[in-house]
Design a protein around this motif. Structure first.
Motif, mmCIF file in Angstrom:
data_model
loop_
_atom_site.group_PDB
_atom_site.id
_atom_site.type_symbol
_atom_site.label_atom_id
_atom_site.label_comp_id
_atom_site.label_asym_id
_atom_site.label_seq_id
_atom_site.Cartn_x
_atom_site.Cartn_y
_atom_site.Cartn_z
ATOM 1 N N TYR A 199 0.755 -1.239 0.106
ATOM 2 C CA TYR A 199 -0.040 -0.156 0.136
ATOM 3 C C TYR A 199 0.883 1.326 0.096
ATOM 4 C CZ TYR A 199 -4.156 -2.942 1.304
ATOM 5 O OH TYR A 199 -5.255 -3.801 1.187
ATOM 6 N N ASN A 200 0.458 2.320 -0.587
ATOM 7 C CA ASN A 200 0.972 3.647 -0.445
ATOM 8 C C ASN A 200 0.268 4.200 0.837
ATOM 9 O OD1 ASN A 200 2.743 3.652 -2.542
ATOM 10 N ND2 ASN A 200 0.971 3.944 -4.159
ATOM 11 N N TYR A 201 0.916 5.115 1.611
ATOM 12 C CA TYR A 201 0.341 5.766 2.736
ATOM 13 C C TYR A 201 0.418 7.152 2.474
ATOM 14 C CZ TYR A 201 -1.834 4.937 7.331
ATOM 15 O OH TYR A 201 -2.696 4.900 8.445
ATOM 16 N N LEU A 202 -0.781 8.217 2.659
ATOM 17 C CA LEU A 202 -0.559 9.476 2.520
ATOM 18 C C LEU A 202 -1.014 10.252 3.741
ATOM 19 C CD1 LEU A 202 -0.007 11.865 0.481
ATOM 20 C CD2 LEU A 202 -2.514 11.685 -0.027
ATOM 21 N N PHE A 203 -0.073 10.945 4.206
ATOM 22 C CA PHE A 203 -0.384 11.783 5.422
ATOM 23 C C PHE A 203 -0.717 13.152 5.103
ATOM 24 C CE2 PHE A 203 1.987 8.258 7.109
ATOM 25 C CZ PHE A 203 1.614 7.888 8.278
#
Length: 634
Positions: free
Chosen positions: A133-137
């Motif tokens: 997964y990519n994770y975007l904060f």
């Protein structure tokens, strides 16, 4: 504001630093958060009774790589900033594949939240990122590194949530499928995005989210939450003043962002606090709070949702309310409610006690199923998994409130005296009585309520605090009504109502109510509480909740127009909403109801109302004034 004083932002900042320690614990683990007050007990028994057919899959990638401060332009031109964490190969290079994206929107500065695990940061990103997964904060508008001015879930910010998801859905590193995760503020943002029908949003995983801003946390029962709200407002303002990471490459933009954040503190945060304490519009419910309440946005949301709640949480009331609304919508929704305060529920460190895996494993299971199409064997997990206080067991149910089990009502009987004798709680009408309640301005201080309404900070500092283990000393500052020792167990689950007949010398006052378990050795465990300002007793029946014809969750308007002080000598019924929980009072124990005039440091009346809140209140019982306690269950 802390300890019932207005104080200064500097004082709030001291507490902010303590809460900040729980935002994210770099390099931490699930054991980084100490056990909460409800966990000083024998180990709880897990709900799962059979081996799961699901097993967490191994890592696909050896590392992660982060790109900071990606610009995310909103439709009004304001630029928000996001940090993107991607899977990396052994050389530290991002994997050149389109992958699904998990989005977390925070007001607590993405650089802090993304730095580690634990506290409000939850389990962290690497577990999911290393599994594809990519994770975007993303910093919410006016916070962290993002431009604009903060409005605390304003309509504009809520619209942003949907736009952020849509942006992630369209990027060339995204396969178009988006999930959302995070606790507290980050959990509420997920529901706002879902309510705006964000494109590509396939599943969400909100931990300890709130539903109704005013009733859940801002003004429980009509008084201002001075234990948490100033602390929270100072936290967001303080983390918004950390210089953006891009200050070296684009100093003009960075300085502009900091100026906007400072302006917001002066134009939004401080005026809002002062106006509420002065009894002006922010001390009453209305459009301002409706705009900021997730429950107002989800009437048609069907996004698959996994929720985590806490029985000692700030959003003890709101999380199950959101679950029930989504279940009515037909959304695939599940909920775990445990014996956790806000920081514990946010970290998810003890979610594994429920028997379905760790918080990271549950997120993988949920997102893999709804985003990647992998079989998560989700049928093994009941819609509701809850911790039953009193038995210390994990149990499961199809619904939060069991309509088939009906309601259980106890009538207050006789007279109680502060520091002296207790009145009765009976299944049949008892003797009449008049009990005088003198509000004591330290009531609530030595209780689990103090820890709950400071978000669990005290538990971080002093987990063995004796005030968390025994409520008896505090109870004697109020009126006590209790059953005889029970010969059979009394189970209850859901919201509770106390229907109390009162008069007031000042025409007003606070009824702070606690439902408790008295053990054979005299130890008193606070199970849950509720609060109600007498002058705000107006009941809207169409919005209240009934079970088998009996009121279990009153709804009061809390508007300026609904305020109605008692006339001299007037006796009136007041329904007190007691926040929902799940518990059993075992045979040999007693069920206790305690009524006090304060809950310190949780609540404070607006300054103009303080004199009237400090005068004696009389409570009436008996056949002519059927004061009662109604619990869902039997």
């Amino acid at each position: 504001m802390y300890r019932h004083r207005l104080g200064t932002l500097a004082a709030a900042g001291t507490l902010t630093a303590l809460l900040g320690a729980g935002l994210a614990a770099p390099g931490g683990s699930a054991s980084a958060v100490p056990p909460g007050p409800a966990q000083v007990r024998t180990p709880p028994q897990a709900a799962a009774s059979v081996a799961s057919r699901w097993e967490p899959r191994p890592e696909q990638y050896p590392g992660t790589v982060t790109t900071t401060d990606l610009p995310i332009r909103m439709d009004d031109g304001v630029v928000l900033r996001g940090d993107l964490v991607q899977p990396a190969n052994a050389q530290g290079e991002a994997i050149a594949r389109k992958l699904p994206v998990i989005v977390m929107i925070t007001a607590y500065n993405k650089s802090v939240i993304a730095a580690g695990t634990g506290g409000l940061g939850g389990p962290g990103a690497s577990y999911l990122v290393k599994r594809g997964y990519n994770y975007l904060f993303v910093d919410a508008r006016g916070t962290g590194s993002s431009g604009g001015r903060w409005g605390a879930f304003s309509a504009r910010e809520n619209k942003d949530a949907g736009r952020i998801v849509g942006w992630a859905h369209r990027q060339d590193w995204s396969n178009g499928k988006v999930g959302m995760a995070g606790a507290s503020y980050m959990g509420i943002s997920q529901l706002m995005a879902a309510g705006h029908h964000a494109p590509g949003l396939k599943a969400i995983f909100p931990q300890v989210p709130g539903a109704d801003v005013y009733r859940d946390i801002v003004a429980s029962g009509g008084q201002i939450d001075v234990g948490f709200m100033p602390l929270w407002l100072a936290l967001v303002t303080g983390t918004g003043l950390i210089p953006p990471a891009y200050v070296g490459s684009d100093p003009a933009s960075a300085i502009g962002v900091l100026v906007d954040h400072l302006m917001a503190g002066g134009q939004f945060t401080l005026p809002l606090t002062l106006r509420a304490l002065l009894g002006q519009d922010p001390s009453y419910d209305g459009p301002f709070y409706r705009e900021r309440s997730a429950i107002e946005y989800i009437d048609d949301v069907t996004v698959p949702t996994f929720m985590v709640g806490g029985e000692l949480d700030l959003f003890q009331r709101g999380t199950p309310m959101l679950f029930e609304e989504l279940q009515r919508n037909g959304a695939p929704v599940k909920m775990i409610i445990g014996p956790w305060d806000h920081l514990e529920g946010s970290s998810g460190a003890d979610v594994g006690d429920a028997g379905h895996g760790t918080i990271a494993e549950l997120q993988l299971r949920w997102f893999d199923h709804w985003i990647k199409g992998r079989n998560g064997h989700l049928g093994e997990i009941a819609p509701v998994t809850y911790f039953e206080q009193g038995s210390d067991r994990w149990r499961t149910a199809r619904t939060w409130v069991d309509r088939d089990r009906g309601v259980h009502t106890r009538l207050l009987s006789g007279t109680s005296m502060q520091g002296g004798k207790a009145g009765g709680l009976r299944t049949a009408p008892g003797s009449g009585g008049e009990s005088t309640l003198l509000p004591v301005p330290v009531s609530g201080l030595c209780t689990r309520s103090t820890n709950q309404w400071t978000a669990g900070i005290l538990n971080q500092i002093w987990p063995d605090n004796p005030c968390f283990a025994n409520n008896d000393i505090n109870d004697h500052t109020g009126l006590i009504f209790q059953t005889r020792r029970l010969d059979r167990a009394v189970h209850f689950r859901g919201p509770i109502n106390a229907h109390l007949f009162v008069s007031s010398l000042g025409g007003d006052g606070m009824l702070s109510v606690a439902v408790e378990d008295v053990a054979p050795d005299g130890t008193v465990t606070r199970i849950t509480g509720g609060w109600q300002v007498i002058s705000q007793r107006k009941l809207i029946k169409t919005r209240s909740r009934y079970l088998d014809g009996r009121l279990i969750q009153p709804w009061h308007p809390f508007t300026r127009a609904s305020k109605d002080k008692l006339a001299p000598g007037e006796i009136a019924p007041v329904d007190v909403e007691i926040f929902p929980t799940a518990a059993v009072i075992r045979p040999g124990h007693r069920l206790r109801l305690t009524i006090q005039g304060y809950d310190v440091p949780h609540l404070l009346a607006p300054i103009p109302d303080i004199p009237g809140q400090a005068l004696p209140i009389t409570l009436y019982t008996g056949p002519g004034h059927r004061s009662s306690l109604t619990l869902p269950g039997q």
